[in-house]
Scaffold this active site. Sequence first.
Site, mmCIF file in Angstrom:
data_model
loop_
_atom_site.group_PDB
_atom_site.id
_atom_site.type_symbol
_atom_site.label_atom_id
_atom_site.label_comp_id
_atom_site.label_asym_id
_atom_site.label_seq_id
_atom_site.Cartn_x
_atom_site.Cartn_y
_atom_site.Cartn_z
ATOM 1 N N MET A 169 0.799 -1.216 0.000
ATOM 2 C CA MET A 169 0.000 0.000 0.000
ATOM 3 C C MET A 169 0.834 1.270 0.000
ATOM 4 O O MET A 169 0.430 2.289 -0.567
ATOM 5 C CB MET A 169 -0.933 0.017 1.232
ATOM 6 C CG MET A 169 -2.147 -0.888 1.107
ATOM 7 S SD MET A 169 -3.217 -0.738 2.554
ATOM 8 C CE MET A 169 -3.554 1.019 2.551
ATOM 9 N N ASP A 228 -4.317 -8.409 11.350
ATOM 10 C CA ASP A 228 -3.108 -8.735 10.586
ATOM 11 C C ASP A 228 -1.876 -8.771 11.493
ATOM 12 O O ASP A 228 -0.836 -8.188 11.185
ATOM 13 C CB ASP A 228 -2.912 -7.730 9.456
ATOM 14 C CG ASP A 228 -1.937 -8.235 8.395
ATOM 15 O OD1 ASP A 228 -1.710 -9.462 8.335
ATOM 16 O OD2 ASP A 228 -1.400 -7.411 7.635
#
Length: 432
Positions: free
Chosen positions: A18, A129
């Site tokens: 990202m 995560d």
Amino acid sequence: MLIADRYRLGDALGRGAMGEVWRAFDETLSRPVAVKLLLPQDADPTAASRFRLEAQTAGRLSHPHVVGVRDFGEYENRLFLVMDLVEGGSLAGLLAAQRTLSAEQVARIAAEAADGLAAAHRRGIVHRDIKPANLLLDADGTLKIGDFGIARFLDDPGNALTATGQIVGTSLYLAPERALGRTAGPASDVYSLGCVLYQLLTGRPPFQADSALAVLHQHLDAVPPTPRQLGVSLPPAFQNYLLGMLAKEPQERPTAEDVAAWFASGAWLGAPEALPQEHQDHTRRDARPGTGSRVTGPAMPPPTAPTKGTIVPAADTEWRTSVHRAAPRRPRLPFLRRSGLVAALGAAALFAVALLIGMAWFSPDTGSAQDPQADPSTTTTTSPTTPVSSSPAAPGLSASPSQPAAQETLKPAGNAEPKPKKPDKHGGKANH
């Protein structure tokens, strides 16, 4: 490069799917910071929303074990996020350098990471995560949780920002319920943390395979080997508690708050905790005769002199959870053996006496053989040549329905009296 007339970028610290992270300096507050810049995401329309979510999520948290967010904005059509600078790198880098850590180091990391997760869970935030790359170490070794990019708010499931059926997260550390596509909860973070701790101790994740799908299947169905089976010297209490964090069912795992308190108190050096259900089932299954599998469980001090029938492991193996003992045989006392012999001899003697009496009773030298008679006044005499049966239903001796069978008098052929000879007409005896 100066961003927002305030943050001057320095060296690049890392790059992900990202964004990229830079070391920077906040010229307004005169302190070092980390700046994360969003990369162009033409193929991912949710990237900008996820980036904003990370800023909003981490911005709600202020905790010693969570990377703090200081600012968020946009610069030249690129979103940026300003965070605390963590100088020590991540657990991923530490694993690459050392491969494994000691039990003491892992216990401290477990306490701090769980403390940070508990703070997030209290604010209704699930990280989703947890992995070595997202657990950072400060210069003094303090752990901080970073990268809340795919986190979700428990009170707003829409903030998951994933397509229907899509699983986000790293498969090596993904909780079983998430592998089934279910909603992530606080227990999912605990499971992921357990996978990380397992890898820190053993040098490998609990499950490994050639594909992410195969790993997901193992999270659902397989029982990982215990760290001690992999050669790790670990207190039984630590091992069992870690396996509890890896329980398949979310409700069987401890909460992050419990994990933090348990490791911080030093309980990992104490008495073993109960194993999760799947490990108990696996233990019972492997303990059956003929399986040939070693079964592990809480360590027990070996007896000084094992008794006969007791299963004792080798010195370098774990203790079985159940010990089977052979049932003791009750000794027979000497006088009981003598009594049995006497009883047998007595029975044999009685049988011999009864046999002799029967032979004498039914011997041909005996004058008669009597049956019980119902009416002593009735007697039937038969010829020696007439076939006779001692049975009441014998032919020739059937009793009428109104009269019971009469007593029989038998005259053996050997003792039969000669018939008197008829006199002749002269008064003399007939000559034969």
